[in-house]
Scaffold this motif. Structure first.
Motif, PDB file in Angstrom:
ATOM      1  N   HIS A  34       0.837  -1.209   0.000  1.00  0.00           N
ATOM      2  CA  HIS A  34       0.000   0.000   0.000  1.00  0.00           C
ATOM      3  C   HIS A  34       0.868   1.254   0.000  1.00  0.00           C
ATOM      4  N   ASP A  35       1.877   1.298   0.856  1.00  0.00           N
ATOM      5  CA  ASP A  35       2.740   2.481   0.968  1.00  0.00           C
ATOM      6  C   ASP A  35       3.544   2.723  -0.312  1.00  0.00           C
ATOM      7  N   ALA A  36       3.888   1.664  -1.037  1.00  0.00           N
ATOM      8  CA  ALA A  36       4.651   1.821  -2.274  1.00  0.00           C
ATOM      9  C   ALA A  36       3.838   2.567  -3.337  1.00  0.00           C
ATOM     10  N   LYS A  37       2.518   2.429  -3.301  1.00  0.00           N
ATOM     11  CA  LYS A  37       1.645   3.080  -4.273  1.00  0.00           C
ATOM     12  C   LYS A  37       1.208   4.472  -3.808  1.00  0.00           C
ATOM     13  N   ARG A  38       1.367   4.767  -2.534  1.00  0.00           N
ATOM     14  CA  ARG A  38       0.858   6.003  -1.947  1.00  0.00           C
ATOM     15  C   ARG A  38       1.774   7.182  -2.253  1.00  0.00           C
ATOM     16  N   PRO A  39       1.201   8.354  -2.602  1.00  0.00           N
ATOM     17  CA  PRO A  39       2.032   9.540  -2.822  1.00  0.00           C
ATOM     18  C   PRO A  39       2.732   9.951  -1.521  1.00  0.00           C
ATOM     19  N   SER A  40       3.814  10.688  -1.653  1.00  0.00           N
ATOM     20  CA  SER A  40       4.532  11.143  -0.462  1.00  0.00           C
ATOM     21  C   SER A  40       3.672  12.147   0.305  1.00  0.00           C
ATOM     22  N   ALA A  41       4.053  12.419   1.545  1.00  0.00           N
ATOM     23  CA  ALA A  41       3.321  13.383   2.361  1.00  0.00           C
ATOM     24  C   ALA A  41       3.292  14.749   1.680  1.00  0.00           C
ATOM     25  N   ARG A  42       4.405  15.150   1.126  1.00  0.00           N
ATOM     26  CA  ARG A  42       4.473  16.439   0.427  1.00  0.00           C
ATOM     27  C   ARG A  42       3.509  16.457  -0.762  1.00  0.00           C
ATOM     28  N   GLU A  43       3.458  15.353  -1.499  1.00  0.00           N
ATOM     29  CA  GLU A  43       2.551  15.264  -2.641  1.00  0.00           C
ATOM     30  C   GLU A  43       1.084  15.285  -2.205  1.00  0.00           C
ATOM     31  N   ARG A  44       0.820  14.855  -0.976  1.00  0.00           N
ATOM     32  CA  ARG A  44      -0.548  14.867  -0.452  1.00  0.00           C
ATOM     33  C   ARG A  44      -0.908  16.210   0.182  1.00  0.00           C
ATOM     34  N   GLY A  45       0.026  17.178   0.186  1.00  0.00           N
ATOM     35  CA  GLY A  45      -0.291  18.524   0.669  1.00  0.00           C
ATOM     36  C   GLY A  45       0.335  18.909   1.988  1.00  0.00           C
ATOM     37  N   TYR A  46       1.040  18.001   2.625  1.00  0.00           N
ATOM     38  CA  TYR A  46       1.628  18.282   3.942  1.00  0.00           C
ATOM     39  C   TYR A  46       2.986  18.956   3.769  1.00  0.00           C
ATOM     40  N   THR A  47       2.943  20.244   3.447  1.00  0.00           N
ATOM     41  CA  THR A  47       4.130  21.051   3.157  1.00  0.00           C
ATOM     42  C   THR A  47       4.496  21.889   4.374  1.00  0.00           C
ATOM     43  N   THR A  48       5.484  22.767   4.214  1.00  0.00           N
ATOM     44  CA  THR A  48       5.854  23.667   5.313  1.00  0.00           C
ATOM     45  C   THR A  48       4.708  24.623   5.635  1.00  0.00           C
ATOM     46  N   ASP A  49       3.917  25.003   4.638  1.00  0.00           N
ATOM     47  CA  ASP A  49       2.730  25.832   4.911  1.00  0.00           C
ATOM     48  C   ASP A  49       1.774  25.086   5.833  1.00  0.00           C
ATOM     49  N   TRP A  50       1.584  23.789   5.564  1.00  0.00           N
ATOM     50  CA  TRP A  50       0.729  22.980   6.437  1.00  0.00           C
ATOM     51  C   TRP A  50       1.310  22.937   7.844  1.00  0.00           C
TER      52      TRP A  50
END
Length: 117
Positions: A34-50
């Motif tokens: 599952h994790d291999a197919k999942r986008p990274s945290a940054r790709e999911r929106g969890y950036t420095t702004d978050w």
């Protein structure tokens, strides 16, 4: 009186309340797939702004919405699933402690995801 052990599908005898080594290995393998197919945290929106918004939100809402313990997680009440408007909607955020987020909230989401499909 202690409950008796059970027999796993692989044939091993397992203590009550414990998981067999084959079940643990199977779960880990499924999670890796599952994790291999999942986008990274940054790709999911969890950036420095978050991270900045998260920190400010937890400062304003320090207690877990479920149990009252110190909150460490900003949870999206309705899972955003990539929807940026829902991701940034503060009315969709709630403060949770890690145990409530990782146990109770995830169980709710799994149940609603199965029902919603």
């Amino acid at each position: 009186m202690p409950r008796p052990p059970h027999i796993c599908t692989c044939g091993r005898l397992v203590a009550h309340g414990a998981r067999c080594a084959c079940q643990i290995a199977s779960t880990r393998a499924r999670n890796r797939r599952h994790d291999a197919k999942r986008p990274s945290a940054r790709e999911r929106g969890y950036t420095t702004d978050w991270q900045k918004e998260r920190k400010a939100f937890l400062a304003a809402h320090p207690d877990c919405a479920m149990c009252g313990a110190p909150a460490t997680v900003v949870d999206h009440i309705i899972p955003h699933r990539g929807n940026k408007a829902l991701f940034w909607d503060r009315h969709n955020w709630q403060p949770l402690c890690a145990p409530c987020h990782n146990r109770h909230k995830q169980r709710e989401e799994r149940a609603s995801h199965v029902v919603g499909t």
